[in-house]
Design a protein around this motif. Structure first.
Motif, PDB file in Angstrom:
ATOM      1  N   ARG A  32       0.823  -1.218   0.000  1.00 15.28           N
ATOM      2  CA  ARG A  32       0.000   0.000   0.000  1.00 15.28           C
ATOM      3  C   ARG A  32       0.853   1.262   0.000  1.00 15.28           C
ATOM      4  NH1 ARG A  32      -3.121  -1.254   5.277  1.00 15.28           N
ATOM      5  NH2 ARG A  32      -1.005  -1.946   5.672  1.00 15.28           N
ATOM      6  N   ARG A  33       2.146   1.128   0.262  1.00 13.13           N
ATOM      7  CA  ARG A  33       2.999   2.320   0.313  1.00 13.13           C
ATOM      8  C   ARG A  33       4.205   2.140  -0.597  1.00 13.13           C
ATOM      9  NH1 ARG A  33       6.826   3.090   5.343  1.00 13.13           N
ATOM     10  NH2 ARG A  33       8.118   1.266   4.984  1.00 13.13           N
ATOM     11  N   ASN A  34       4.824   3.249  -0.907  1.00 13.06           N
ATOM     12  CA  ASN A  34       6.033   3.260  -1.733  1.00 13.06           C
ATOM     13  C   ASN A  34       7.255   3.542  -0.874  1.00 13.06           C
ATOM     14  OD1 ASN A  34       4.800   2.794  -4.215  1.00 13.06           O
ATOM     15  ND2 ASN A  34       4.396   4.954  -4.544  1.00 13.06           N
ATOM     16  N   VAL A  35       8.382   3.083  -1.358  1.00 13.07           N
ATOM     17  CA  VAL A  35       9.670   3.441  -0.790  1.00 13.07           C
ATOM     18  C   VAL A  35      10.494   4.079  -1.895  1.00 13.07           C
ATOM     19  CG1 VAL A  35       9.671   1.697   1.039  1.00 13.07           C
ATOM     20  CG2 VAL A  35      10.560   1.113  -1.224  1.00 13.07           C
ATOM     21  N   VAL A  36      11.583   4.680  -1.513  1.00 10.24           N
ATOM     22  CA  VAL A  36      12.459   5.345  -2.473  1.00 10.24           C
ATOM     23  C   VAL A  36      13.766   4.574  -2.515  1.00 10.24           C
ATOM     24  CG1 VAL A  36      13.553   7.531  -3.101  1.00 10.24           C
ATOM     25  CG2 VAL A  36      11.433   7.539  -1.789  1.00 10.24           C
ATOM     26  N   GLU A  37      14.348   4.469  -3.708  1.00 10.79           N
ATOM     27  CA  GLU A  37      15.659   3.834  -3.831  1.00 10.79           C
ATOM     28  C   GLU A  37      16.472   4.544  -4.900  1.00 10.79           C
ATOM     29  OE1 GLU A  37      14.580   0.039  -6.674  1.00 10.79           O
ATOM     30  OE2 GLU A  37      14.381  -0.216  -4.505  1.00 10.79           O
ATOM     31  N   ILE A  38      17.781   4.386  -4.815  1.00 11.46           N
ATOM     32  CA  ILE A  38      18.682   4.985  -5.790  1.00 11.46           C
ATOM     33  C   ILE A  38      18.683   4.110  -7.048  1.00 11.46           C
ATOM     34  CG2 ILE A  38      20.747   3.797  -4.947  1.00 11.46           C
ATOM     35  CD1 ILE A  38      22.266   6.487  -5.419  1.00 11.46           C
ATOM     36  N   THR A  39      18.881   4.745  -8.195  1.00 13.44           N
ATOM     37  CA  THR A  39      18.966   4.022  -9.462  1.00 13.44           C
ATOM     38  C   THR A  39      20.434   3.921  -9.880  1.00 13.44           C
ATOM     39  OG1 THR A  39      18.823   6.040 -10.771  1.00 13.44           O
ATOM     40  CG2 THR A  39      16.723   4.958 -10.194  1.00 13.44           C
ATOM     41  N   ALA A  40      20.680   3.174 -10.948  1.00 10.75           N
ATOM     42  CA  ALA A  40      22.048   3.088 -11.477  1.00 10.75           C
ATOM     43  C   ALA A  40      22.544   4.471 -11.884  1.00 10.75           C
ATOM     44  CB  ALA A  40      22.092   2.122 -12.659  1.00 10.75           C
ATOM     45  N   ALA A  41      21.682   5.258 -12.524  1.00 11.22           N
ATOM     46  CA  ALA A  41      22.060   6.631 -12.896  1.00 11.22           C
ATOM     47  C   ALA A  41      22.318   7.473 -11.646  1.00 11.22           C
ATOM     48  CB  ALA A  41      20.970   7.269 -13.747  1.00 11.22           C
ATOM     49  N   GLY A  42      21.580   7.193 -10.572  1.00  7.52           N
ATOM     50  CA  GLY A  42      21.789   7.903  -9.314  1.00  7.52           C
ATOM     51  C   GLY A  42      23.143   7.607  -8.706  1.00  7.52           C
ATOM     52  N   ARG A  43      23.597   6.370  -8.859  1.00  7.25           N
ATOM     53  CA  ARG A  43      24.938   6.016  -8.349  1.00  7.25           C
ATOM     54  C   ARG A  43      26.024   6.737  -9.146  1.00  7.25           C
ATOM     55  NH1 ARG A  43      22.154   1.311  -7.244  1.00  7.25           N
ATOM     56  NH2 ARG A  43      22.193   0.828  -5.024  1.00  7.25           N
ATOM     57  N   VAL A  44      25.826   6.871 -10.441  1.00 10.33           N
ATOM     58  CA  VAL A  44      26.781   7.618 -11.275  1.00 10.33           C
ATOM     59  C   VAL A  44      26.796   9.083 -10.832  1.00 10.33           C
ATOM     60  CG1 VAL A  44      27.270   8.434 -13.629  1.00 10.33           C
ATOM     61  CG2 VAL A  44      26.599   6.043 -13.236  1.00 10.33           C
ATOM     62  N   GLU A  45      25.606   9.645 -10.618  1.00  5.48           N
ATOM     63  CA  GLU A  45      25.507  11.035 -10.162  1.00  5.48           C
ATOM     64  C   GLU A  45      26.122  11.200  -8.781  1.00  5.48           C
ATOM     65  OE1 GLU A  45      24.098  15.156 -10.356  1.00  5.48           O
ATOM     66  OE2 GLU A  45      24.975  13.648 -11.660  1.00  5.48           O
ATOM     67  N   LEU A  46      25.906  10.235  -7.905  1.00  8.65           N
ATOM     68  CA  LEU A  46      26.499  10.275  -6.568  1.00  8.65           C
ATOM     69  C   LEU A  46      28.022  10.312  -6.654  1.00  8.65           C
ATOM     70  CD1 LEU A  46      26.233  10.145  -3.472  1.00  8.65           C
ATOM     71  CD2 LEU A  46      26.087   7.647  -3.697  1.00  8.65           C
ATOM     72  N   ASP A  47      28.597   9.500  -7.511  1.00  7.91           N
ATOM     73  CA  ASP A  47      30.055   9.508  -7.689  1.00  7.91           C
ATOM     74  C   ASP A  47      30.536  10.849  -8.248  1.00  7.91           C
ATOM     75  OD1 ASP A  47      30.255   6.920  -6.731  1.00  7.91           O
ATOM     76  OD2 ASP A  47      30.385   6.002  -8.726  1.00  7.91           O
ATOM     77  N   ARG A  48      29.781  11.404  -9.210  1.00 10.68           N
ATOM     78  CA  ARG A  48      30.156  12.708  -9.784  1.00 10.68           C
ATOM     79  C   ARG A  48      30.107  13.790  -8.715  1.00 10.68           C
ATOM     80  NH1 ARG A  48      28.146  17.398 -12.248  1.00 10.68           N
ATOM     81  NH2 ARG A  48      26.006  17.010 -11.590  1.00 10.68           N
ATOM     82  N   LEU A  49      29.044  13.806  -7.940  1.00  9.00           N
ATOM     83  CA  LEU A  49      28.920  14.812  -6.880  1.00  9.00           C
ATOM     84  C   LEU A  49      29.899  14.552  -5.744  1.00  9.00           C
ATOM     85  CD1 LEU A  49      25.036  15.228  -6.712  1.00  9.00           C
ATOM     86  CD2 LEU A  49      26.717  16.663  -7.914  1.00  9.00           C
ATOM     87  N   GLY A  50      30.237  13.292  -5.517  1.00  7.42           N
ATOM     88  CA  GLY A  50      31.245  12.965  -4.511  1.00  7.42           C
ATOM     89  C   GLY A  50      32.585  13.586  -4.845  1.00  7.42           C
TER      90      GLY A  50
END
Length: 139
Positions: A89-107
């Protein structure tokens, strides 16, 4: 600096905070992002699938800031809302593969800001400073 303020820890920490905040905002803005996005992506990467409320608590962000930032991250494909496996009945949030790439770029952006911010200190002083500031933040 005013003599009466020179030895006031709260004043000095605030000055350092103002500088650090401005440096972070400037660097993330130049990278087309915001520090909030890095915080959320880092938490998603570490926590996995998580409710929006738990995500906000994990990074110490206001609910409305989390909601607004997640809209941007989901629209950009860096995060996804998916059904909770334990409660459909509810949603959760998760990181995507593109999000991991963005995380590394921002890191990399964050690493550069950290190097610049800590540059006046020797390596040993940096380790001591980080240990002390962590203790102050945890108390």
């Amino acid at each position: 600096m005013v003599r009466r303020l020179r030895d006031q820890a709260t004043w000095l920490v605030n000055r350092a905070h103002v500088r650090a905040h401005a440096d972070l905002q400037r660097a993330f803005s130049a990278a087309g992002s915001r520090p909030y996005y890095f915080r959320l992506l880092a938490a998603l990467d570490e926590l996995g699938s998580v409710s929006q409320a738990d995500l906000g608590r994990a990074v110490g962000m206001d609910r409305s800031d989390v909601a607004t930032s997640l809209v941007v991250l989901v629209d950009a494909g860096f995060a996804a809302r998916v059904p909770d496996l334990l409660d459909r009945r509810r949603n959760v949030v998760e990181i995507t593969a593109a999000g991991r790439v963005e995380l590394d770029r921002l890191g990399a952006v964050l690493d550069e800001v950290q190097r610049d911010f800590l540059a006046p200190l020797t390596d040993d002083e940096q380790r001591v400073f980080l240990g002390l500031i962590e203790r102050l933040g945890d108390s």
